[in-house]
Design a protein around this motif. Structure first.
Motif, PDB file in Angstrom:
ATOM      1  N   VAL A 125    -110.980 -91.200 127.612  1.00  0.00           N
ATOM      2  CA  VAL A 125    -110.271 -92.325 128.055  1.00  0.00           C
ATOM      3  C   VAL A 125    -108.694 -92.021 127.513  1.00  0.00           C
ATOM      4  N   GLY A 126    -107.655 -92.177 128.168  1.00  0.00           N
ATOM      5  CA  GLY A 126    -106.429 -92.189 127.615  1.00  0.00           C
ATOM      6  C   GLY A 126    -106.269 -93.421 127.288  1.00  0.00           C
ATOM      7  N   ASP A 127    -105.635 -93.828 125.967  1.00  0.00           N
ATOM      8  CA  ASP A 127    -105.329 -95.187 125.366  1.00  0.00           C
ATOM      9  C   ASP A 127    -103.963 -95.056 124.709  1.00  0.00           C
ATOM     10  N   TRP A 128    -103.194 -96.271 125.327  1.00  0.00           N
ATOM     11  CA  TRP A 128    -101.897 -96.334 124.599  1.00  0.00           C
ATOM     12  C   TRP A 128    -101.685 -96.773 122.936  1.00  0.00           C
ATOM     13  N   HIS A 129    -103.053 -97.273 122.730  1.00  0.00           N
ATOM     14  CA  HIS A 129    -103.029 -97.558 121.223  1.00  0.00           C
ATOM     15  C   HIS A 129    -102.959 -96.253 120.356  1.00  0.00           C
ATOM     16  N   ASP A 130    -103.674 -95.190 121.011  1.00  0.00           N
ATOM     17  CA  ASP A 130    -103.605 -93.871 120.325  1.00  0.00           C
ATOM     18  C   ASP A 130    -102.343 -93.341 120.240  1.00  0.00           C
ATOM     19  N   VAL A 131    -101.386 -93.448 121.198  1.00  0.00           N
ATOM     20  CA  VAL A 131    -100.236 -92.811 121.255  1.00  0.00           C
ATOM     21  C   VAL A 131     -99.534 -93.598 120.086  1.00  0.00           C
ATOM     22  N   LEU A 132     -99.621 -94.948 119.762  1.00  0.00           N
ATOM     23  CA  LEU A 132     -99.059 -95.627 118.746  1.00  0.00           C
ATOM     24  C   LEU A 132     -99.538 -95.301 117.525  1.00  0.00           C
ATOM     25  N   THR A 133    -100.571 -94.820 117.228  1.00  0.00           N
ATOM     26  CA  THR A 133    -101.241 -94.748 115.998  1.00  0.00           C
ATOM     27  C   THR A 133    -100.933 -93.316 115.649  1.00  0.00           C
ATOM     28  N   ASN A 134    -101.185 -92.410 116.538  1.00  0.00           N
ATOM     29  CA  ASN A 134    -100.774 -90.897 116.379  1.00  0.00           C
ATOM     30  C   ASN A 134     -99.450 -90.786 115.882  1.00  0.00           C
ATOM     31  N   GLY A 135     -98.541 -91.429 116.876  1.00  0.00           N
ATOM     32  CA  GLY A 135     -96.928 -91.193 116.465  1.00  0.00           C
ATOM     33  C   GLY A 135     -96.672 -91.768 115.312  1.00  0.00           C
ATOM     34  N   THR A 136     -97.326 -92.991 115.015  1.00  0.00           N
ATOM     35  CA  THR A 136     -96.870 -93.414 113.609  1.00  0.00           C
ATOM     36  C   THR A 136     -97.258 -92.848 112.528  1.00  0.00           C
ATOM     37  N   GLY A 137     -98.415 -92.006 112.612  1.00  0.00           N
ATOM     38  CA  GLY A 137     -99.043 -91.117 111.574  1.00  0.00           C
ATOM     39  C   GLY A 137     -98.142 -89.957 111.244  1.00  0.00           C
ATOM     40  N   LEU A 138     -97.633 -89.264 112.460  1.00  0.00           N
ATOM     41  CA  LEU A 138     -96.897 -88.155 112.143  1.00  0.00           C
ATOM     42  C   LEU A 138     -95.545 -88.633 111.768  1.00  0.00           C
ATOM     43  N   ALA A 139     -95.037 -89.757 112.001  1.00  0.00           N
ATOM     44  CA  ALA A 139     -93.775 -90.344 111.677  1.00  0.00           C
ATOM     45  C   ALA A 139     -93.845 -90.493 110.036  1.00  0.00           C
ATOM     46  N   LEU A 140     -94.918 -91.198 109.743  1.00  0.00           N
ATOM     47  CA  LEU A 140     -95.168 -91.549 108.210  1.00  0.00           C
ATOM     48  C   LEU A 140     -95.361 -90.176 107.379  1.00  0.00           C
ATOM     49  N   GLY A 141     -96.041 -89.335 108.124  1.00  0.00           N
ATOM     50  CA  GLY A 141     -96.146 -87.993 107.325  1.00  0.00           C
ATOM     51  C   GLY A 141     -94.872 -87.311 107.165  1.00  0.00           C
ATOM     52  N   ALA A 142     -94.081 -87.252 108.215  1.00  0.00           N
ATOM     53  CA  ALA A 142     -92.580 -86.583 108.107  1.00  0.00           C
ATOM     54  C   ALA A 142     -91.696 -87.490 107.145  1.00  0.00           C
ATOM     55  N   LEU A 143     -91.761 -88.786 107.170  1.00  0.00           N
ATOM     56  CA  LEU A 143     -91.184 -89.489 106.012  1.00  0.00           C
ATOM     57  C   LEU A 143     -91.645 -89.169 104.323  1.00  0.00           C
ATOM     58  N   ALA A 144     -93.100 -88.861 104.499  1.00  0.00           N
ATOM     59  CA  ALA A 144     -93.388 -88.702 103.037  1.00  0.00           C
ATOM     60  C   ALA A 144     -93.014 -87.242 102.676  1.00  0.00           C
ATOM     61  N   GLY A 145     -92.620 -86.221 103.878  1.00  0.00           N
ATOM     62  CA  GLY A 145     -92.190 -85.028 103.589  1.00  0.00           C
ATOM     63  C   GLY A 145     -90.661 -85.018 103.070  1.00  0.00           C
ATOM     64  N   TRP A 146     -89.955 -85.856 103.859  1.00  0.00           N
ATOM     65  CA  TRP A 146     -88.686 -86.389 103.359  1.00  0.00           C
ATOM     66  C   TRP A 146     -88.383 -86.710 101.959  1.00  0.00           C
ATOM     67  N   ALA A 147     -89.269 -87.457 101.397  1.00  0.00           N
ATOM     68  CA  ALA A 147     -89.171 -88.209 100.148  1.00  0.00           C
ATOM     69  C   ALA A 147     -89.598 -87.134  99.147  1.00  0.00           C
ATOM     70  N   VAL A 148     -90.494 -86.234  99.479  1.00  0.00           N
ATOM     71  CA  VAL A 148     -90.767 -84.948  98.538  1.00  0.00           C
ATOM     72  C   VAL A 148     -89.581 -83.951  98.536  1.00  0.00           C
ATOM     73  N   LEU A 149     -88.963 -83.853  99.573  1.00  0.00           N
ATOM     74  CA  LEU A 149     -88.091 -82.889  99.606  1.00  0.00           C
ATOM     75  C   LEU A 149     -86.712 -83.506  98.758  1.00  0.00           C
ATOM     76  N   THR A 150     -86.499 -84.693  99.247  1.00  0.00           N
ATOM     77  CA  THR A 150     -85.319 -85.416  98.528  1.00  0.00           C
ATOM     78  C   THR A 150     -85.552 -85.363  96.954  1.00  0.00           C
ATOM     79  N   VAL A 151     -86.765 -85.731  96.498  1.00  0.00           N
ATOM     80  CA  VAL A 151     -87.005 -85.674  95.021  1.00  0.00           C
ATOM     81  C   VAL A 151     -86.813 -84.151  94.427  1.00  0.00           C
ATOM     82  N   ARG A 152     -87.370 -83.224  95.136  1.00  0.00           N
ATOM     83  CA  ARG A 152     -87.187 -81.906  94.932  1.00  0.00           C
ATOM     84  C   ARG A 152     -85.747 -81.372  94.813  1.00  0.00           C
ATOM     85  N   SER A 153     -84.980 -81.773  95.663  1.00  0.00           N
ATOM     86  CA  SER A 153     -83.501 -81.559  95.863  1.00  0.00           C
ATOM     87  C   SER A 153     -82.648 -82.009  94.721  1.00  0.00           C
TER      88      SER A 153
END
Length: 166
Positions: A125-153
């Protein structure tokens, strides 16, 4: 002195990971992550439609009777798991490619495509809740990556400044 907008944006965007071994490892981990997620989201049955899902429900019933808040339920655990499942992808992409604004919404687009495909799969079953949670997860992961790269830089620029002064 005139500073272009492009120069300001380039200075604000930390560089991606550049070491050959580190990039190879990140690409391998990103590929492994993508294959795992693909196997989970396109499996012919839902991941929790088995004994493990029943065991979770039984554990939750016992835990609720012992005082676990009712808002912690099968649905909230599944939604949290969806977010956590997509975070490594956003994190690795950011480390490999450097920060890009599109990473904040890429997960929502990919997840919407996954849910559309699942809509046409029997037993899924396709579920719009999954779209929100999956997308939020990828965005949070990207933000964590940005934080790591910023500290590294910042650390790299501090080292360069201190070694140049010495």
């Amino acid at each position: 002195m005139f500073v272009s907008t492009k120069a300001i944006k380039a200075a604000a965007r930390p560089a991606p990971i550049t070491g050959r071994w580190a990039r190879g490892t990140l690409w391998a981990l990103l590929t492994l992550w993508a294959l795992t997620v693909t196997a989970i989201v396109f499996a012919p049955v839902r991941v929790d439609d088995n004994a493990a899902g029943g065991a979770l429900d039984a554990w939750l019933a016992q835990a609720h009777s012992n005082g676990l808040p009712e808002w912690i339920n099968h649905s909230s655990i599944e939604q949290t798991a969806n977010m956590v499942m997509f975070m490594p992808g956003g994190f690795a992409l950011c480390l490999l490619l450097g920060w890009r604004f599109w990473m904040l919404y890429a997960g929502f687009i990919v997840s919407a495509a996954i849910e559309i495909i699942q809509f046409f799969m029997p037993e899924r079953v396709g579920d719009w809740h999954d779209v929100l949670t999956n997308g939020t997860g990828l965005a949070l992961g990207a933000l964590a990556g940005w934080a790591v790269l910023t500290v590294r830089s910042r650390r790299l620029s501090t080292r360069a400044t201190s070694s140049a002064a010495a």
